[in-house]
Design a protein around this motif. Structure first.
Motif, PDB file in Angstrom:
ATOM      1  N   TYR A   1      -8.691  -4.493  -2.673  1.00 15.03           N
ATOM      2  CA  TYR A   1      -9.278  -4.837  -1.307  1.00 15.03           C
ATOM      3  C   TYR A   1      -9.037  -6.449  -0.844  1.00 15.03           C
ATOM      4  O   TYR A   1      -8.978  -6.693   0.306  1.00 15.03           O
ATOM      5  CB  TYR A   1     -10.747  -4.541  -1.221  1.00 15.03           C
ATOM      6  CG  TYR A   1     -10.939  -3.222  -1.478  1.00 15.03           C
ATOM      7  CD1 TYR A   1     -10.139  -2.137  -0.890  1.00 15.03           C
ATOM      8  CD2 TYR A   1     -11.933  -2.621  -2.413  1.00 15.03           C
ATOM      9  CE1 TYR A   1     -10.583  -0.857  -1.126  1.00 15.03           C
ATOM     10  CE2 TYR A   1     -12.213  -1.375  -2.516  1.00 15.03           C
ATOM     11  CZ  TYR A   1     -11.639  -0.272  -2.191  1.00 15.03           C
ATOM     12  OH  TYR A   1     -11.819   1.078  -2.111  1.00 15.03           O
TER      13      TYR A   1
ATOM     14  N   THR B   1     -14.988  -1.303   3.475  1.00 13.81           N
ATOM     15  CA  THR B   1     -13.850  -1.100   3.653  1.00 13.81           C
ATOM     16  C   THR B   1     -13.401   0.207   2.857  1.00 13.81           C
ATOM     17  O   THR B   1     -13.709   0.505   1.812  1.00 13.81           O
ATOM     18  CB  THR B   1     -12.713  -2.152   3.371  1.00 13.81           C
ATOM     19  OG1 THR B   1     -11.451  -1.776   3.856  1.00 13.81           O
ATOM     20  CG2 THR B   1     -12.767  -2.624   1.929  1.00 13.81           C
ATOM     21  N   THR B   2     -12.479   0.860   3.426  1.00 10.47           N
ATOM     22  CA  THR B   2     -11.797   2.109   3.036  1.00 10.47           C
ATOM     23  C   THR B   2     -10.219   1.991   3.162  1.00 10.47           C
ATOM     24  O   THR B   2      -9.531   2.973   2.826  1.00 10.47           O
ATOM     25  CB  THR B   2     -12.293   3.587   3.483  1.00 10.47           C
ATOM     26  OG1 THR B   2     -11.936   3.474   4.700  1.00 10.47           O
ATOM     27  CG2 THR B   2     -13.615   3.811   3.023  1.00 10.47           C
ATOM     28  N   GLN B   3      -9.805   0.762   3.596  1.00  6.13           N
ATOM     29  CA  GLN B   3      -8.512   0.558   3.667  1.00  6.13           C
ATOM     30  C   GLN B   3      -7.976  -0.580   2.871  1.00  6.13           C
ATOM     31  O   GLN B   3      -8.098  -1.597   2.772  1.00  6.13           O
ATOM     32  CB  GLN B   3      -8.427  -0.049   5.309  1.00  6.13           C
ATOM     33  CG  GLN B   3      -8.556   0.830   6.204  1.00  6.13           C
ATOM     34  CD  GLN B   3      -7.644   2.170   6.157  1.00  6.13           C
ATOM     35  OE1 GLN B   3      -6.499   2.215   5.833  1.00  6.13           O
ATOM     36  NE2 GLN B   3      -8.370   3.230   6.290  1.00  6.13           N
TER      37      GLN B   3
ATOM     38  N   ILE C   1       0.774   5.519   0.134  1.00  5.14           N
ATOM     39  CA  ILE C   1      -0.151   6.738   0.862  1.00  5.14           C
ATOM     40  C   ILE C   1      -0.648   7.704  -0.135  1.00  5.14           C
ATOM     41  O   ILE C   1      -1.857   8.124  -0.267  1.00  5.14           O
ATOM     42  CB  ILE C   1       0.532   7.266   1.987  1.00  5.14           C
ATOM     43  CG1 ILE C   1       0.828   6.265   2.944  1.00  5.14           C
ATOM     44  CG2 ILE C   1      -0.357   8.328   2.573  1.00  5.14           C
ATOM     45  CD1 ILE C   1       1.791   7.024   4.325  1.00  5.14           C
TER      46      ILE C   1
ATOM     47  N   GLY D   1      -3.619  11.485   2.740  1.00  4.34           N
ATOM     48  CA  GLY D   1      -3.835  10.680   3.837  1.00  4.34           C
ATOM     49  C   GLY D   1      -5.147  10.735   4.542  1.00  4.34           C
ATOM     50  O   GLY D   1      -5.622   9.988   5.495  1.00  4.34           O
TER      51      GLY D   1
ATOM     52  N   LEU E   1      -9.298  11.000   5.470  1.00  2.06           N
ATOM     53  CA  LEU E   1     -10.571  10.245   4.868  1.00  2.06           C
ATOM     54  C   LEU E   1     -11.616  11.377   4.197  1.00  2.06           C
ATOM     55  O   LEU E   1     -11.578  12.743   4.720  1.00  2.06           O
ATOM     56  CB  LEU E   1     -11.242   9.597   5.851  1.00  2.06           C
ATOM     57  CG  LEU E   1     -10.450   8.355   6.384  1.00  2.06           C
ATOM     58  CD1 LEU E   1     -11.185   7.761   7.666  1.00  2.06           C
ATOM     59  CD2 LEU E   1     -10.278   7.297   5.538  1.00  2.06           C
TER      60      LEU E   1
ATOM     61  N   VAL F   1       0.680  -1.177  -0.259  1.00  2.00           N
ATOM     62  CA  VAL F   1       0.078  -0.109   0.055  1.00  2.00           C
ATOM     63  C   VAL F   1       0.979   1.197   0.122  1.00  2.00           C
ATOM     64  O   VAL F   1       1.821   1.280   0.734  1.00  2.00           O
ATOM     65  CB  VAL F   1      -1.006  -0.018   1.265  1.00  2.00           C
ATOM     66  CG1 VAL F   1      -1.754   1.256   1.399  1.00  2.00           C
ATOM     67  CG2 VAL F   1      -1.691  -1.414   1.419  1.00  2.00           C
TER      68      VAL F   1
ATOM     69  N   ARG G   1      -8.806   4.323  -0.852  1.00  2.00           N
ATOM     70  CA  ARG G   1      -9.464   4.891   0.238  1.00  2.00           C
ATOM     71  C   ARG G   1     -10.730   5.484  -0.037  1.00  2.00           C
ATOM     72  O   ARG G   1     -11.637   5.664   1.020  1.00  2.00           O
ATOM     73  CB  ARG G   1      -8.492   5.807   0.786  1.00  2.00           C
ATOM     74  CG  ARG G   1      -7.286   5.140   1.584  1.00  2.00           C
ATOM     75  CD  ARG G   1      -6.768   5.775   2.756  1.00  2.00           C
ATOM     76  NE  ARG G   1      -6.298   7.138   2.411  1.00  2.00           N
ATOM     77  CZ  ARG G   1      -5.071   7.432   1.687  1.00  2.00           C
ATOM     78  NH1 ARG G   1      -4.189   6.830   1.476  1.00  2.00           N
ATOM     79  NH2 ARG G   1      -4.792   8.887   1.609  1.00  2.00           N
TER      80      ARG G   1
ATOM     81  N   TYR H   1     -14.093  -9.584   1.143  1.00  2.00           N
ATOM     82  CA  TYR H   1     -13.513  -8.648   1.917  1.00  2.00           C
ATOM     83  C   TYR H   1     -14.878  -7.422   2.418  1.00  2.00           C
ATOM     84  O   TYR H   1     -15.716  -7.673   1.871  1.00  2.00           O
ATOM     85  CB  TYR H   1     -12.552  -7.290   1.040  1.00  2.00           C
ATOM     86  CG  TYR H   1     -13.293  -6.782  -0.321  1.00  2.00           C
ATOM     87  CD1 TYR H   1     -13.887  -5.599  -0.084  1.00  2.00           C
ATOM     88  CD2 TYR H   1     -13.039  -7.091  -1.575  1.00  2.00           C
ATOM     89  CE1 TYR H   1     -14.638  -4.990  -1.126  1.00  2.00           C
ATOM     90  CE2 TYR H   1     -13.778  -6.938  -2.618  1.00  2.00           C
ATOM     91  CZ  TYR H   1     -14.423  -5.586  -2.526  1.00  2.00           C
ATOM     92  OH  TYR H   1     -14.978  -4.910  -3.490  1.00  2.00           O
TER      93      TYR H   1
END
Length: 393
Positions: A103, A217-219, A5, A306, A308, A3, A228, A213
């Protein structure tokens, strides 16, 4: 897990647009055959995939181009300008495949995406708004369900579907081989005929946990900042591009009709009324596009840092999609009104108008989503937040 950033802006973008434009004449020539088949022809599907339309949405860490949101909007916009059904099909494959790659964990990603740069990777199609049932068993889930609107399924290797875990109510998304579902050849519609948006179902099929998954999710497990956004927000990117491409093509087709008819007896296109209507439609389309790009430009900065998304950003990206979609529908009515018989005979205007009429019915541009945007923006529910397409107090 790989991942990064920051937000990746791909240097491949200009070349991508050139490759798409190079296919324009072939897309046009194959459009009638695709409608008869109910899916893109093999030659067209292969050419678009080889051009990298789907790879544009795959994580760079897996060998993809990982376009930024605005790059993806313009990519889908350009394909859709040349052929609305091809644009819709590629948009769906792009979304389902890209988010799956982002994901799923390393085990599943290595299996489904072993050599993206070399063209060896899964293609996913499916639907996620009506979840199937997932019964937990050792190592995975027994999945049963019936899903609709699997755009692009003719070209997919794997299926993307929403599931709800029995006992916990948790919503997850799965990836499983297409051979595990039964396809229902029922796509009998007026518009978007060539998208193969069929139904499918399965009963008690085993899906390993690693091939699922969390739907919210946003990861990401792979890739950078764009993922994200989460699945639902990612879907808004492609749908926005699709609407804008269709609107641009319809206005350009009307311009060709006006040029051909101008100077003939009683030509409506020589009237001040037509000129004003065309200018108004042009202003509406350009304004909708400019605002959509402004919204996404405002999202890309914080996303790359980074952060949200805020509830306002979540709201505006949904509203920008809704506005683009229904603005283009309005533009389409202007084109239909002034194109005369060119709008009812087989040809680009007829095809694009039919595809547009079907595309506007997608759930992401529904009246309920618009109402929810208004609730938050007007201050009626200032503490609410978005869960999928619902505004939750």
């Amino acid at each position: 897990m790989t991942v990064s950033i920051g937000l990746h802006v791909s240097p491949e973008f200009p070349a991508m647009l050139e490759r798409i434009d190079a296919l324009g004449a072939v897309l046009e020539a194959e459009a009638d055959a695709a409608e008869e088949l109910g899916r893109l022809t093999e030659d067209i599907a292969r050419a678009l995939l080889e051009a990298g339309i789907v790879v544009a949405a795959l994580p760079q860490s897996l060998g993809g181009y990982e376009f930024s949101p605005r790059q993806l909007i313009e990519t889908v916009e350009r394909v859709s300008y040349h052929d609305s059904a091809a644009g819709w099909t590629m948009m769906a494959l792009q979304l389902m495949t890209g988010t799956t790659a982002a994901y799923l964990d390393a085990v599943a990603a290595a299996d489904l995406f072993p050599d993206v740069a070399g063209g060896d990777h899964a293609l996913l199609a499916g639907h996620g708004t009506r979840p199937g049932r997932a019964v937990p068993v050792e190592g995975g889930y027994l999945v049963s369900g019936s899903w609709q609107f699997a755009s692009g399924m003719a070209h997919a290797t794997h299926v993307h579907s929403a599931i709800q875990v029995e006992g916990t109510g948790e919503l997850r998304v799965l990836a499983m081989p297409k051979s595990q579902v039964e396809l229902v050849d029922n796509w009998d519609v007026l518009g978007l005929r060539a998208t193969h948006s069929i139904d499918y179902h399965c009963a008690d099929e085993l899906v390993p946990t690693t091939y699922t998954y969390l739907a919210t999710t946003t990861q990401p497990a792979n890739g950078g900042a764009i993922y994200r956004l989460g699945l639902v927000n990612m879907s808004a990117i492609g749908h926005t591009g699709w609407a804008l491409g269709v609107g641009r093509r319809l206005l350009d087709e009307l311009k060709l009709v006006a040029s051909a008819k101008s100077g003939t007896r009683n030509a409506a296109v020589d009237t001040a009324h037509f000129h004003a209507a065309y200018a108004t439609a042009e202003a509406k389309l350009r304004s909708a596009r400019a605002w959509a790009m402004e919204v996404w430009r405002g999202i890309e900065g914080p996303l790359g840092a980074g952060e949200l998304l805020s509830t306002e950003q979540d709201t505006l990206l949904r509203l920008a999609l809704n506005h683009a979609t229904w603005t283009v529908q309005d533009v389409g009515q202007t084109v239909h009104r002034w194109a005369g018989t060119a709008a009812i005979r087989r040809g680009p205007i007829d095809r694009f108008l039919r595809d547009l009429g079907t595309g506007t019915q997608h759930i992401t541009s529904s009246p309920t989503v618009l109402q929810n945007c208004g609730k938050w923006l007007s201050g009626a529910q200032p503490q609410a937040h978005w869960e999928f397409l619902d505004l939750t107090p």
